[in-house]
Design a protein around this motif. Structure first.
Motif, PDB file in Angstrom:
ATOM      1  N   GLU A  72       0.878  -1.272   0.157  1.00 15.73           N
ATOM      2  CA  GLU A  72      -0.272   0.208  -0.060  1.00 15.73           C
ATOM      3  C   GLU A  72       0.947   1.362  -0.013  1.00 15.73           C
ATOM      4  OE1 GLU A  72      -3.469  -0.200   2.575  1.00 15.73           O
ATOM      5  OE2 GLU A  72      -3.500   1.990   2.611  1.00 15.73           O
ATOM      6  N   TYR A 102     -11.551   6.330  -1.007  1.00 14.25           N
ATOM      7  CA  TYR A 102     -11.309   7.262   0.063  1.00 14.25           C
ATOM      8  C   TYR A 102     -12.562   8.297   0.029  1.00 14.25           C
ATOM      9  CZ  TYR A 102      -6.514   5.765   1.353  1.00 14.25           C
ATOM     10  OH  TYR A 102      -5.574   5.080   1.846  1.00 14.25           O
ATOM     11  N   GLY A 128      -0.102   8.862  10.324  1.00 16.52           N
ATOM     12  CA  GLY A 128       0.270   7.872   9.455  1.00 16.52           C
ATOM     13  C   GLY A 128      -0.365   8.144   8.131  1.00 16.52           C
ATOM     14  N   GLY A 130       1.088   9.213   5.268  1.00 20.09           N
ATOM     15  CA  GLY A 130       1.601   8.680   4.115  1.00 20.09           C
ATOM     16  C   GLY A 130       1.937   9.782   2.878  1.00 20.09           C
ATOM     17  N   ASP A 153       3.969  11.476   9.883  1.00 20.12           N
ATOM     18  CA  ASP A 153       4.491  10.265   9.263  1.00 20.12           C
ATOM     19  C   ASP A 153       5.923  10.164   9.550  1.00 20.12           C
ATOM     20  OD1 ASP A 153       3.122   8.286   6.701  1.00 20.12           O
ATOM     21  OD2 ASP A 153       5.313   8.147   7.441  1.00 20.12           O
ATOM     22  N   ILE A 154       6.083   8.936   9.809  1.00 21.79           N
ATOM     23  CA  ILE A 154       7.456   8.503  10.259  1.00 21.79           C
ATOM     24  C   ILE A 154       8.414   8.389   9.163  1.00 21.79           C
ATOM     25  CG2 ILE A 154       7.215   5.871   9.993  1.00 21.79           C
ATOM     26  CD1 ILE A 154       8.528   5.543  12.879  1.00 21.79           C
ATOM     27  N   ASP A 182       8.060  10.026  14.514  1.00 27.36           N
ATOM     28  CA  ASP A 182       7.217   8.721  14.881  1.00 27.36           C
ATOM     29  C   ASP A 182       6.352   9.599  15.983  1.00 27.36           C
ATOM     30  OD1 ASP A 182       8.213   5.655  16.590  1.00 27.36           O
ATOM     31  OD2 ASP A 182       6.290   6.683  16.528  1.00 27.36           O
ATOM     32  N   ILE A 183       5.003   8.803  15.750  1.00 23.93           N
ATOM     33  CA  ILE A 183       3.886   9.636  16.679  1.00 23.93           C
ATOM     34  C   ILE A 183       4.333   9.146  18.044  1.00 23.93           C
ATOM     35  CG2 ILE A 183       2.353   7.514  16.812  1.00 23.93           C
ATOM     36  CD1 ILE A 183       1.477  11.200  16.289  1.00 23.93           C
ATOM     37  N   ALA A 199      -4.274   6.026  11.287  1.00 19.94           N
ATOM     38  CA  ALA A 199      -4.465   5.293  10.040  1.00 19.94           C
ATOM     39  C   ALA A 199      -4.439   3.708  10.630  1.00 19.94           C
ATOM     40  CB  ALA A 199      -3.008   5.451   9.030  1.00 19.94           C
ATOM     41  N   ALA A 200      -4.998   2.793   9.701  1.00 24.59           N
ATOM     42  CA  ALA A 200      -4.910   1.483   9.793  1.00 24.59           C
ATOM     43  C   ALA A 200      -3.680   0.995  10.073  1.00 24.59           C
ATOM     44  CB  ALA A 200      -5.787   0.790   8.834  1.00 24.59           C
ATOM     45  N   LEU A 201      -2.769   1.268   9.334  1.00 24.17           N
ATOM     46  CA  LEU A 201      -1.388   0.693   8.966  1.00 24.17           C
ATOM     47  C   LEU A 201      -0.589   1.303  10.241  1.00 24.17           C
ATOM     48  CD1 LEU A 201      -0.821   0.543   5.212  1.00 24.17           C
ATOM     49  CD2 LEU A 201      -1.641  -1.299   6.846  1.00 24.17           C
ATOM     50  N   ARG A 229      -9.103   3.287  12.276  1.00 23.82           N
ATOM     51  CA  ARG A 229      -9.386   2.323  11.457  1.00 23.82           C
ATOM     52  C   ARG A 229      -9.129   0.696  11.755  1.00 23.82           C
ATOM     53  NH1 ARG A 229      -7.579   6.157   6.317  1.00 23.82           N
ATOM     54  NH2 ARG A 229      -9.255   7.678   6.506  1.00 23.82           N
TER      55      ARG A 229
HETATM   56  C1  SAM Z   1       1.021   4.199   3.520  1.00 27.03           C
HETATM   57  S1  SAM Z   1       0.046   5.231   4.765  1.00 27.03           S
HETATM   58  C2  SAM Z   1      -1.569   4.518   4.647  1.00 27.03           C
HETATM   59  C3  SAM Z   1      -2.513   5.244   5.275  1.00 27.03           C
HETATM   60  C4  SAM Z   1      -3.787   4.249   5.172  1.00 27.03           C
HETATM   61  N1  SAM Z   1      -4.446   4.870   4.024  1.00 27.03           N
HETATM   62  C5  SAM Z   1      -4.285   3.745   6.274  1.00 27.03           C
HETATM   63  O1  SAM Z   1      -5.450   4.311   6.626  1.00 27.03           O
HETATM   64  O2  SAM Z   1      -3.443   3.242   7.170  1.00 27.03           O
HETATM   65  C6  SAM Z   1       0.505   4.428   6.327  1.00 27.03           C
HETATM   66  C7  SAM Z   1       1.836   5.355   6.925  1.00 27.03           C
HETATM   67  O3  SAM Z   1       1.890   5.229   8.228  1.00 27.03           O
HETATM   68  C8  SAM Z   1       3.344   5.438   8.536  1.00 27.03           C
HETATM   69  N2  SAM Z   1       3.474   5.111   9.935  1.00 27.03           N
HETATM   70  C9  SAM Z   1       3.700   3.878  10.526  1.00 27.03           C
HETATM   71  N3  SAM Z   1       3.987   3.833  11.500  1.00 27.03           N
HETATM   72  C10 SAM Z   1       3.939   5.110  12.028  1.00 27.03           C
HETATM   73  C11 SAM Z   1       4.364   5.872  13.457  1.00 27.03           C
HETATM   74  N4  SAM Z   1       4.549   5.143  14.498  1.00 27.03           N
HETATM   75  N5  SAM Z   1       4.120   7.071  13.367  1.00 27.03           N
HETATM   76  C12 SAM Z   1       3.946   7.909  12.248  1.00 27.03           C
HETATM   77  N6  SAM Z   1       3.663   7.545  10.881  1.00 27.03           N
HETATM   78  C13 SAM Z   1       3.813   6.066  11.016  1.00 27.03           C
HETATM   79  C14 SAM Z   1       4.045   4.987   7.448  1.00 27.03           C
HETATM   80  O4  SAM Z   1       5.140   5.551   7.189  1.00 27.03           O
HETATM   81  C15 SAM Z   1       2.995   4.942   6.179  1.00 27.03           C
HETATM   82  O5  SAM Z   1       3.467   6.011   5.197  1.00 27.03           O
END
Ligand code: SAM
Length: 319
Positions: A72, A102, A128, A130, A153-154, A182-183, A199-201, A229
């Motif tokens: 993703e 989206y 997150g 992105g 975003d990290i 990093d959050i 964010a979900a990820l 999410r």
């Molecule tokens: C690729 S985006 C996708 C967002 C997606 N639409 C979702 O809802 O998850 C997810 C982002 O989270 C960021 N991320 C992951 N862990 C993080 C953290 N601890 N602090 C800040 N950003 C983070 C990643 O670098 C990535 O760019």
């Protein structure tokens, strides 16, 4: 217990075996075809509860979620670069193949937010965001037109890519801010936000997700809203699942499981006002009403007839 003999699990495992042996996860005909098959396989409502998987399937799921997350990120980077090549990038967001997803997810999140919050938020954080921060862009453009969005975003490259998308827009360039961190390193700054989207990820497994949520519970303003999410059913093979019990320090207000092409479930929760006997180090646990409150409404007319299942709104129960 759901094991590898389950036909749906077998199909997902077969796709995992093909995806995990790909030379690259960057967008290509093969990558797109396999991930489209995976999403279509996991989308329909199903009996599968990913919290009840046998060890072998759980291990495959954990690896698959990380692979999906990496893919993703690569997909969003790929299309962010293409969209940024236009003079007015924000007029070309529909080049991204999941743009309408989206639009629908942001509409759903906005509807849920306005159902539980009477005031328009002044400051929103998206954690997150992105390289293609579509949720912030869509919310700022169509729904929250006076709100400022702080995107965290990290990944160092996310900020520069995202700025290329919004800097040519006179309105969004004034209301959208990007922070590379990093959050977990953001502390008192979190107190400024009326709403935090997670964010979900961010938090790729239960342990990581709980650590992020506990960090947010520690530093968010009492009464501020957290929008998370999650995933439901077999969609839990694509994204981490957030359990209400993981939300210590928050009152869970509503959980919505879309049943259409919007893949993520949405959870809205409110940080408890800090009771006298608690401290930031020991936040109060979630007010989780007995499960009888978590009935599933197949379709809640209040949410604009989006195809979804809603676990009954907790605040209705409390009123
Ligand atoms: C690729 S985006 C996708 C967002 C997606 N639409 C979702 O809802 O998850 C997810 C982002 O989270 C960021 N991320 C992951 N862990 C993080 C953290 N601890 N602090 C800040 N950003 C983070 C990643 O670098 C990535 O760019």
């Amino acid at each position: 217990m759901v094991c590898e003999k389950d036909p749906l699990v077998q199909k997902i495992t077969d796709l995992y075996d093909q995806i995990s042996t790909l030379d690259s996860l960057k967008p290509s005909k093969d990558v797109n075809m396999l991930f489209t098959q995976l999403v279509l396989t996991c989308m329909p409502p199903t009996h599968i509860d990913v919290t009840k998987l046998c060890k072998k399937v759980q291990q495959m799921r954990s690896k698959l979620i990380r692979i999906c997350g990496e893919a993703e990120g690569l997909l969003e980077t790929h299309f962010s670069t293409i969209v940024a090549s236009y003079d007015n990038p924000l007029h070309h967001l529909n080049i991204f193949p999941y743009y309408t997803n989206y639009l629908k997810l942001s509409q759903l999140e906005f509807n849920i937010l306005t159902k539980h919050c009477s005031n328009v938020p002044n400051k929103v954080a998206f954690v997150g965001s992105g390289p293609l921060p579509l949720t912030s862009i869509v919310l700022a453009s169509f729904h929250l037109k006076t709100t400022s969005f702080h995107n965290y975003d990290i990944d160092p490259s996310a900020k520069s890519k995202a700025l290329r998308l919004v800097s040519s827009d006179p309105d969004l360039s004034r209301r959208m801010f990007f922070h590379t961190t990093d959050i977990m390193d953001v502390t008192n700054g979190l107190k400024e936000y009326d709403v935090v989207f997670l964010a979900a990820l961010v938090g790729m497994d239960k342990g990581e997700k709980v650590r992020v949520v506990e960090h947010l519970a520690k530093y968010m303003n009492p009464g501020a809203v957290l929008m998370l999410r999650s995933a439901h059913g077999a969609r839990g093979f694509l994204y981490p699942v957030v359990d209400p019990c993981d939300l210590r320090g928050f009152q869970v207000l509503s959980i919505v499981h879309p049943t259409d092409e919007v893949i993520n479930s949405v959870i809205i929760a409110r940080k408890f006002p800090m009771p006298k006997h608690c401290s930031a180090e020991h936040p109060v646990g979630p007010m989780k009403l007995p499960n009888k409150c978590f009935d599933i409404d197949m379709l809640n007319p209040l949410l604009n007839h989006v195809n979804l299942m809603e676990e009954l709104d907790i605040e209705d129960q409390l009123s």
